[in-house]
Design a protein around this motif. Structure first.
Motif, short mmCIF file in Angstrom:
data_model
loop_
_atom_site.label_atom_id
_atom_site.label_comp_id
_atom_site.label_asym_id
_atom_site.label_seq_id
_atom_site.Cartn_x
_atom_site.Cartn_y
_atom_site.Cartn_z
N ARG A 87 44.64 53.48 60.58
CA ARG A 87 44.74 52.12 61.10
C ARG A 87 43.90 51.98 62.36
N LYS A 88 43.32 50.80 62.53
CA LYS A 88 42.58 50.46 63.76
C LYS A 88 43.23 49.23 64.37
N ASP A 89 43.82 49.41 65.56
CA ASP A 89 44.52 48.32 66.25
C ASP A 89 45.57 47.67 65.35
N GLY A 90 46.27 48.50 64.59
CA GLY A 90 47.36 48.01 63.74
C GLY A 90 46.96 47.60 62.35
N ASP A 91 45.65 47.42 62.09
CA ASP A 91 45.19 47.01 60.77
C ASP A 91 44.68 48.24 60.00
N GLU A 92 45.02 48.29 58.71
CA GLU A 92 44.59 49.43 57.90
C GLU A 92 43.08 49.45 57.73
N VAL A 93 42.50 50.62 57.92
CA VAL A 93 41.06 50.80 57.74
C VAL A 93 40.76 50.78 56.25
N GLU A 94 39.74 49.99 55.89
CA GLU A 94 39.40 49.84 54.48
C GLU A 94 38.95 51.17 53.87
N ASN A 95 39.42 51.43 52.67
CA ASN A 95 39.06 52.63 51.90
C ASN A 95 39.43 53.94 52.64
N SER A 96 40.52 53.90 53.38
CA SER A 96 40.93 55.10 54.11
C SER A 96 42.10 55.82 53.46
N ARG A 97 42.67 55.26 52.41
CA ARG A 97 43.83 55.90 51.76
C ARG A 97 43.38 57.10 50.92
N VAL A 98 44.02 58.22 51.17
CA VAL A 98 43.73 59.44 50.41
C VAL A 98 45.04 60.16 50.11
N THR A 99 44.97 61.07 49.16
CA THR A 99 46.12 61.93 48.86
C THR A 99 45.98 63.21 49.65
N VAL A 100 46.99 63.50 50.48
CA VAL A 100 46.95 64.67 51.35
C VAL A 100 47.81 65.76 50.75
N GLN A 101 47.20 66.90 50.48
CA GLN A 101 47.91 68.03 49.88
C GLN A 101 48.62 68.86 50.96
N LEU A 102 49.74 69.44 50.59
CA LEU A 102 50.47 70.36 51.47
C LEU A 102 49.79 71.74 51.38
#
Length: 308
Positions: A87-102
């Protein structure tokens, strides 16, 4: 003859067509070239989180390609993967969603941001699902010394307004001064009014001298510490008063004392008049009683004389 006229007309038409494509506008000033993002220096900041949230303050002086790295140890569930985003200043950054592995009992999220101007500063947050968040607050060095109370000076005098950057902070490249004008800030230029203003800069300190003060000079003044990435603002309030202003409380007290003394005198005068009236009434009554007593024996003696 006819062929020569045709050639002449053909050349005139070519000349007119070519003139239509000539640009007669005066070119404006060429804007300075932007610094290519690839040529910016790189920097990295990383935070390891064991709880649910954390805030990290990051001071920047120059444009930079900044790599932000977040590591979260997770919670009791320890899911094999979760969704992470920025997020940048509360707004989600475009195309920033990823799957994070443990991996190694930790989740890791990393992204590079190009911080090229003041608009690029602010709050950057890495978010792990709805479980945890790490916030990076990007800003230029802030002016720590803030004066809470206004500076008070008198009409016609000169005043010195000062700002200072802490010794532990980097030195600014230069200083600017501004005066509040409604919701805007007007920069003060000494060259425009050399008899009114002076600006004295000493590395981490700056002073604004205002001469021949008027009541219109009162208000908010802003000092700006200029860095390559941004200008940090501090403010000081100036209050300009006339020489009669400090006397107003004293005059008010004197008036109250005069009114109180006058009321006491009037009360005493009314009381003395009342006492005088009551005293005269008592004297008249005593005189009447005395005359009655004096007349009493004479009357009784005459009565006795008649009986004889």
């Amino acid at each position: 003859m006819a062929a020569s006229w045709k050639r002449l007309l053909f050349h005139i038409l070519l000349l007119l067509v070519s003139c239509r494509h000539i640009n007669t506008k005066t070119p404006g000033p060429t804007p300075p070239p932007l610094v290519p993002i690839s040529s910016l220096p790189t920097d990295e900041r990383s935070v390891s989180l064991k709880g649910e949230s954390h805030t990290e303050n990051v001071e920047l002086l120059n444009p930079v390609n900044l790599a932000l790295q977040c590591t979260w140890t997770g919670n009791q569930n320890k899911l094999p993967n979760i969704t992470g985003f920025w997020r940048k200043d509360g707004d989600e950054v475009e195309n920033s969603r990823v799957t994070v592995q443990l991996e190694g009992d930790e989740y890791e999220l990393k992204r590079v941001f190009s911080i090229v101007s003041e608009e690029s500063l602010g709050s950057y947050s890495c978010v792990f699902g709805s479980e945890a968040k790490i916030e990076f607050v990007l800003a230029a060095p802030q002016i720590g010394e803030v004066r809470d109370k206004p500076i008070v000076s008198y009409v016609g005098d000169s005043v010195v307004i000062a700002c200072k950057m802490e010794e532990t902070k980097p030195k600014p490249g230069s200083w600017n001064w501004y005066k509040a004008n409604g919701t805007d800030k007007e920069q003060i230029f000494v060259v425009a009014e050399p008899l009114r203003y002076e600006i004295k800069n000493e590395e981490r300190k700056t002073k604004l001298v205002v001469h021949n003060l008027t009541e219109a000079d009162g208000g908010l003044y802003y000092c700006g510490a200029v860095y390559a990435i941004s200008t940090t603002m501090g403010h000081v309030e100036l209050k300009v008063i006339s020489f009669q202003e400090p006397l107003k409380p004293f005059i008010a007290i004197v008036i109250e004392v005069i009114v109180l003394v006058a009321a006491i005198l009037l009360y005493e005068k009314s009381q003395s008049k009342k006492n005088y009236t009551e005293g005269n009434g008592a004297t008249d009554q005593m005189n009447t009683m005395t005359q009655g007593e004096n007349n009493g024996p004479e009357g009784s003696s005459s009565t006795r004389q008649r009986k004889i």
